[in-house]
Design an enzyme around this catalytic site. Structure first.
Site, PDB file in Angstrom:
ATOM      1  CB  CYS A  23      -0.939   0.005   1.201  1.00 51.51           C
ATOM      2  SG  CYS A  23      -2.423  -0.940   0.856  1.00 51.51           S
ATOM      3  CG  ASN A  71      -0.716  -2.983  -3.124  1.00 56.95           C
ATOM      4  OD1 ASN A  71      -1.583  -2.135  -3.326  1.00 56.95           O
ATOM      5  ND2 ASN A  71      -0.627  -3.656  -1.985  1.00 56.95           N
ATOM      6  CB  CYS A 111       5.822   1.272 -44.767  1.00 62.70           C
ATOM      7  SG  CYS A 111       5.036   0.402 -43.391  1.00 62.70           S
ATOM      8  CB  CYS A 124      -1.242   3.145 -39.782  1.00 63.11           C
ATOM      9  SG  CYS A 124      -0.328   1.675 -40.267  1.00 63.11           S
ATOM     10  CB  CYS A 159      -6.981   1.991 -38.003  1.00 62.01           C
ATOM     11  SG  CYS A 159      -8.381   1.611 -39.077  1.00 62.01           S
TER      12      CYS A 159
END
Lengths: 436, 435
Positions: free
Chosen positions: B139, B204, B380, B386, B390
């Site tokens: 915690c 946690n 590319c 992309c 999309c």
């Protein structure tokens, strides 16, 4: 109370409750959560097709994103910068043939982003708070005459006032707004919105409206040109096309029927026929036919001379009419109106020309409304194109110092087109005046 | 029909879905409802030491991050451990366990970092019949300021020490719950193993401020004009949790250490992903807090359906199956060459791929005036942006260039063999050919 089936033309066919329900807002406003959900559907497209489809080029993805980030008033500003009557356009634009038709989600799912309703959410938010969002530039000392306080004239006047010019609008009627006030179906613009919007628009300052002044009446174009630095003509179409048939005189203009309805204090006092026939296929025809039904007419027929897909009214409007109980008969032309009977003849397209087939149908008709188009009442020396004022560039007429826009010029007769033309003419007038 | 029964550390439960130690497991009433709804086990809300219980704030304790339509994506909380007396919790735990012997019941514990404190509480927990304990070293708020919770979890030596005390003073399984608020999750996990932990559970919650109220200039949730960082959980944290789970599963020093996966598990698919990365079961909190206990039904049916499709009879059949495929960047095959492909039939012409590629990537998508979008193979680099932006699923995909084809971007022939950075000529650390 008049019985709904009372023969002839009569007022009070429906109860007050029925009338109120019938004429309630066609597209009720979105609440905040609905608006956020609707806004979230926007993909923020690159070079968005909806912007291209908007005659006023509103940056739609931007204003929708502003709504989704919790700033509807900033969204309204984005809208109003391009279209000062964005509130009315949100209500009356045939979005199904403009921005929403172009929306990629229409292509993807047949369900576009609800751009019109989102625009209304934004503009309502701003107008609810009152106050005017734009500030006038320093006075230029120039004075421009705008003829007609309709959408084109108001958009032109506002843009000119913002640039610091003094504007006088000459309006023939006793109220501003043009077709926003006197045309259009009441269920599209409820709660006196047209008048409220004009009041708000005039908040820019520097615009004076002179009522009861009509071009061709006590007003001449020459006098306007002499008394002002520039003139913008944003006049409406004053004449209604007649039906070429015996009995035309018994028919009434759909635009007059609609205007009377828009101005009526109590719609129950408005007489309507038990059997109504509307001749025409455009938005005015649908507005008249649907409202005749909503007033309590038992049978309303819309008679159009060509195929349904040629109608000027969109598919949405046709479906709306059908859903309200209007019967649409296509491929019929008016032949005669005699003794309360409308005689129609079926038509066929023969080598591109419409001809009667000889087959006729007769409809009982207590009230016949003409809605087959309107014409410009000719004005002096202005050059015409297809019966309207010929313009070049941003609304320049053939006469120096005179611009024109809206329904009196060629182009689609839509509120949003008129706003674009008025705005663009104002920019052109401003450029011309500042150059001189 | 797949058998969802799991046997985690020898603790049997009818399915791998446990409720994490959190508000939903704070009371007998809630836990009975959870078991009736079908949860396989619960980790009881963390117990503190005997004496006056902790107190919670009396203003709002949760903050949220939303997606579309107010879908809750992330939740933040500043609630502390149980604020009910230890005795009450222990009595309730014993009753519940007796009534639901087939379900797993784990006691979460957080007491000061002193052996006496642990020695005091462990026998009392054992008396309840709980199946095991979970040490709350996670915690990040409140208790950590008092030297507990993540204050322990951030120091591997403390983890090892406390784990060892527990193993010495308790004879059932000990699970160590780890905080993600550290730099390298492998260190606390290794410490837990060294201390003798039977398992680790993670993650946690993450230190977080969900938002700032811009009218009052205060963090949300705001308590009388002030706010404090809380613990972040929910679907938004899942990627962080998956990565940490995978690191422990892969690490030579912790490999094989059982893991209870926690962090944004909302559907059966999330659970299957944690299990594929080495978790023996999963713990859920935010999904239950958002939708109620009934959500476990979808998880159980979904996991069972998927296991049937894949032919897995039992959950352990696919535990860790994705672990061998998690590797380091340097071992990724550089001869794997792909290009984006746009399905023109599926394309709705929104142009987001174009904007993303043109503005922020490699200018590898061409746009025509009629809004047709085509990939330029010569530009590319197959970055996948992309595909990610999309809005239409499967509209853009990555297609592998076959060996022997020429990559128009590099002009090189695609090689069939596997080759990675470790041997790449641009790598100064690559082994040099003998001179």
């Amino acid at each position: 109370m008049t019985h709904p089936l009372t023969p002839g033309v009569a007022a009070g066919r429906l109860t007050t409750e029925e009338i109120e329900a019938n004429f309630a807002d066609l597209h009720p406003p979105l609440d905040q959560h609905e608006a956020h959900v609707a806004a979230d559907r926007c993909y923020f497209c690159h070079d968005a097709p909806c912007i291209t489809a908007c005659p006023t080029d509103i940056d739609i993805p931007l204003f929708i994103r502003q709504i989704s980030t919790g700033q509807p008033e900033a969204a309204a500003r984005t809208i109003l910068e391009q279209n000062i009557l964005g509130g009315m356009c949100a209500r009356v634009c045939p979005t199904e043939t403009l921005c929403e038709q172009a929306c990629v989600r229409e292509m993807a799912e047949g369900k576009p982003v609800e751009i019109g309703r989102l625009q209304r959410f934004a503009t309502d938010a701003m107008m609810t708070r009152q106050g005017h969002p734009f500030v006038r530039a320093a006075a230029t000392g120039k004075h421009v005459a705008v003829v007609g306080a309709g959408p084109a004239g108001l958009a032109c006047a506002h843009r000119l006032a913002m640039k610091g010019h003094k504007v006088t609008i000459y309006e023939a009627k006793e109220k501003p707004g043009g077709l926003n006030e006197y045309g259009l179906a009441a269920y599209k613009t409820t709660d006196d919105f047209a008048a409220r919007e004009v009041d708000w628009l005039l908040g820019i300052g520097g615009i004076e409206i002179a009522y009861g002044r009509m071009l061709g009446g006590d007003l001449s174009l020459d006098a306007l040109r002499e008394g002002h630095d520039a003139v913008f003509l944003g006049i409406g179409l004053g004449a209604v096309n007649a039906l070429e048939m015996p009995g035309d005189a018994e028919a009434a203009n759909a635009v007059d029927f609609i205007a009377a309805l828009r101005q009526a204090g109590d719609l129950r006092a408005l007489p309507v026929g038990r059997n109504v026939v509307v001749i025409g296929g455009g938005m005015t025809a649908v507005d008249a036919a649907v409202q005749a039904r909503l007033l309590g007419a038992e049978n309303v027929t819309l008679a159009y001379r060509r195929d349904r897909d040629r109608m000027g009214a969109s598919k949405f409007e046709q479906d709306l009419a059908a859903s309200k109980g209007v019967r649409i008969i296509s491929n019929v032309m008016p032949v005669a109106l005699e003794d309360g009977t409308m005689v129609l003849e079926y038509t066929a397209d023969v080598d591109g020309r419409l001809q009667g087939t000889g087959e006729r149908i007769e409809l009982p008709a207590d009230q016949v409304l003409r809605a087959i188009g309107q014409m410009l009442v000719p004005l002096g020396d202005l050059g015409l194109e297809r019966g309207k004022i010929a313009v070049a560039g941003a609304g320049r007429s053939g006469i120096a110092g005179v611009w024109a826009g809206g329904d009196c010029t060629p182009g689609e007769d839509l509120t949003v087109v008129a706003v674009a033309e008025g705005r663009d003419a104002a920019e052109d007038i401003h450029a011309a005046l500042m150059q001189a | 029909m797949a058998d969802l029964t799991t046997n985690f550390l020898g603790i049997s439960s009818p399915n791998p879905f446990w409720l994490a130690s959190a508000p939903p497991t704070d009371k007998e009433y809630n836990v009975r409802r959870a078991f009736e709804a079908g949860w396989g086990g619960v980790v009881w809300k963390t117990l503190g030491e005997e004496g006056l219980p902790v107190v919670n704030v009396n203003g709002p304790r949760y903050g949220a991050i939303y997606g579309a339509d107010r879908r809750l994506l992330g939740l933040n909380n500043i609630e502390l451990i149980t604020d009910r007396p230890l005795e009450v919790n222990l009595e309730e735990m014993a009753r519940v366990k007796a009534d639901y012997p087939d379900r797993a019941l784990i006691a979460s514990i957080m007491v000061p970092c002193e052996e006496a404190a642990w020695k005091a509480i462990l026998p009392r927990v054992a008396e309840t019949g709980a199946d095991g304990i979970e040490l709350n070293f996670g915690c990040p708020h409140g208790m950590s300021e008092r030297g507990m919770g993540s204050a322990v979890g951030q120091v591997p030596e403390y983890i090892e020490m406390v784990t060892r005390w527990c193993k010495q003073n308790y004879d059932r399984p000990v699970i160590v719950k780890l905080t993600p608020n550290i730099t390298d999750i492998r260190k606390p996990a290794t410490a837990a193993r060294n201390g003798g932990a039977d398992a680790v559970s993670l993650i946690n919650t993450i230190n977080s401020i969900t938002s700032i109220d811009l009218d009052n200039f205060a963090p949300e949730p705001t308590i009388d004009g002030k706010g404090s960082h809380g613990g972040y959980c929910g679907p938004a944290v899942k990627p962080i949790a998956l990565s940490m789970v995978s690191e422990i599963a892969r690490n030579p020093e912790t490999r094989g250490l059982p893991i209870s996966g926690i962090g944004g598990v909302t559907t059966w698919r999330d659970a299957a992903e944690f299990i594929a990365l080495g978790a023996g079961n999963v713990q859920v909190c935010t999904a239950a807090m958002t939708y109620g206990f009934k959500i476990v039904e979808e998880m159980k049916r979904g996991l069972s359906e998927w296991m049937d499709e894949k032919g897995f009879a039992r959950v352990e059949d696919f535990v860790g199956m994705a672990v061998p495929n998690v590797t380091d960047w340097q071992y990724l095959n550089l001869n794997y060459v792909t290009k984006a492909r746009i399905d023109q039939e599926a394309c709705i012409k929104c142009g987001r791929c174009y904007a993303a590629c043109e503005d922020t990537s490699h200018q590898a998508i061409a746009m025509t005036p009629d809004r047709t979008f085509e990939v330029i193979d010569a530009e590319c680099v197959a970055c996948n942006l992309c595909v990610d932006v999309c809005p239409v699923e499967n509209c853009i995909s990555m297609e592998r260039l076959a060996a022997g084809a020429v990559d128009p971007r590099t002009g090189r022939v695609v090689q069939e063999d596997y080759a990675n950075w470790t041997t790449h000529p641009n790598n100064p650390m690559a082994p040099q050919a003998a001179e």
